[in-house]
Design an enzyme around this catalytic site. Structure first.
Site, PDB file in Angstrom:
ATOM      1  N   TYR A 145       0.849  -1.194   0.000  1.00 21.58           N
ATOM      2  CA  TYR A 145       0.000   0.000   0.000  1.00 21.58           C
ATOM      3  C   TYR A 145       0.883   1.242   0.000  1.00 21.58           C
ATOM      4  O   TYR A 145       2.004   1.230   0.498  1.00 21.58           O
ATOM      5  CB  TYR A 145      -1.020   0.001   1.136  1.00 21.58           C
ATOM      6  CG  TYR A 145      -0.521  -0.094   2.561  1.00 21.58           C
ATOM      7  CD1 TYR A 145       0.110   0.982   3.180  1.00 21.58           C
ATOM      8  CD2 TYR A 145      -0.744  -1.238   3.319  1.00 21.58           C
ATOM      9  CE1 TYR A 145       0.527   0.911   4.498  1.00 21.58           C
ATOM     10  CE2 TYR A 145      -0.334  -1.325   4.640  1.00 21.58           C
ATOM     11  CZ  TYR A 145       0.303  -0.249   5.224  1.00 21.58           C
ATOM     12  OH  TYR A 145       0.710  -0.318   6.530  1.00 21.58           O
ATOM     13  N   CYS A 146       0.377   2.309  -0.612  1.00 25.20           N
ATOM     14  CA  CYS A 146       1.115   3.567  -0.787  1.00 25.20           C
ATOM     15  C   CYS A 146       2.542   3.303  -1.293  1.00 25.20           C
ATOM     16  O   CYS A 146       3.523   3.694  -0.655  1.00 25.20           O
ATOM     17  CB  CYS A 146       1.147   4.368   0.515  1.00 25.20           C
ATOM     18  SG  CYS A 146       1.559   6.121   0.278  1.00 25.20           S
ATOM     19  N   PRO A 147       2.657   2.645  -2.463  1.00 26.58           N
ATOM     20  CA  PRO A 147       3.993   2.310  -2.962  1.00 26.58           C
ATOM     21  C   PRO A 147       4.762   3.549  -3.402  1.00 26.58           C
ATOM     22  O   PRO A 147       4.181   4.533  -3.848  1.00 26.58           O
ATOM     23  CB  PRO A 147       3.698   1.393  -4.159  1.00 26.58           C
ATOM     24  CG  PRO A 147       2.333   1.811  -4.623  1.00 26.58           C
ATOM     25  CD  PRO A 147       1.588   2.233  -3.381  1.00 26.58           C
TER      26      PRO A 147
END
EC number: 2.3.1.204
Length: 278
Positions: A145-147
């Site tokens: 997540y949120c790369p």
């Protein structure tokens, strides 16, 4: 360890306990306040530690999801408070097993490139965990997540993400460090949020396809007994090695006035975001 971490004075603001029951929006206002104070050379360079109870911070793109209200309802049903932030970035999890660290520096004397800002934080994290420093890598972990290009991982499993905030010649480099608990369970929560918020509808923006197995906490990755409290102590010890002086300081009266300004602004912007959705 890069010389930028070796300062004559570090101000240290520890909210790893005091911020727990407060809204994450208060932390954003705190970092904005520190950005101005440090950026304008009113305060020395500052490191702040902060922890919040179970919350999920959503960015602007998350708030544009077609069924975002259902997604937010899902988060609440799982015990996580959704917070909308008027900024870029995507959904991240905050809870008591995650330690957030902000490094706040001034650009008034020397400019700091985006990559240099990220590198300062990478160096700090490697200094915090010398036992595994050589294993820590910085590159985008697809499926997390949120790369981002400065995801921190060990053997392909992400345990931290870094972002930056720039304001009034101040730079706040912020990291969330998953110390305790299950990284894959946190990732599964965000996967479920996106599935509920998209419901297979096509969107112009490509939201991350989350693979929970690519995320882990440091406790799961290294053969060390790590706790949030213990890592805070590691940080304090590291600061004393890096700095001529360490000043443990919260906001004093004049700074609290400025904090009140930024706090009002953060909450007003959050309210406007929620109004637009309704």
């Amino acid at each position: 360890m890069k010389s930028i971490l070796q300062q004559p004075i570090w101000r240290y603001y520890d909210q790893s306990i005091s911020a727990k029951q407060r809204s994450p929006l208060e932390s954003f206002a705190t970092d904005d306040t520190l950005c101005q104070l440090v950026g304008q050379l009113v305060s020395p360079p500052t490191i702040r530690t902060w922890v919040h109870e179970a919350s999920v911070v959503l960015g602007i793109q998350d708030h544009r999801l077609p069924y975002v209200q259902q997604g937010m309802d899902l988060l609440e049903s799982r015990g996580y408070q959704p917070i909308v932030r008027n900024s870029g970035g995507l959904a991240v999890v905050l809870d008591e097993g995650i330690l957030n660290i902000s490094i706040v520096l001034s650009e008034q004397m020397d400019s700091l490139s985006i990559n240099d800002g990220y590198d300062v934080m990478v160096d700090l994290v490697k200094g915090l965990f010398p036992e595994v420093a050589e294993k820590i890598e910085a590159y985008e972990i697809v499926g997390s997540y949120c790369p981002g290009s400065y995801d921190l991982s060990i053997e392909g499993k992400k345990f931290a993400g870094i972002s930056q905030r720039r304001l009034r010649q101040g730079v706040a480099v912020q990291i969330y460090l998953c110390i305790e608990g299950s990284g894959s369970q946190r990732a599964a929560l965000i996967r479920d949020f996106y599935e509920e918020s998209l419901q297979q509808e096509e969107t112009k923006f490509n939201y991350p396809q989350i693979v929970p197995e690519v995320m882990a906490s440091l406790s799961e990755l290294v053969d060390l007994h790590l706790t949030v409290e213990g890592v805070v102590i590691r940080l304090q010890q590291l600061l004393h090695r890096l700095a001529g002086e360490v000043h443990p300081e919260s906001f004093h009266d004049e700074e609290l006035t400025l904090y009140g300004f930024y706090l009002k602004r953060v909450f007003e912007r959050n309210a406007k975001m929620l109004e637009r959705h309704e």
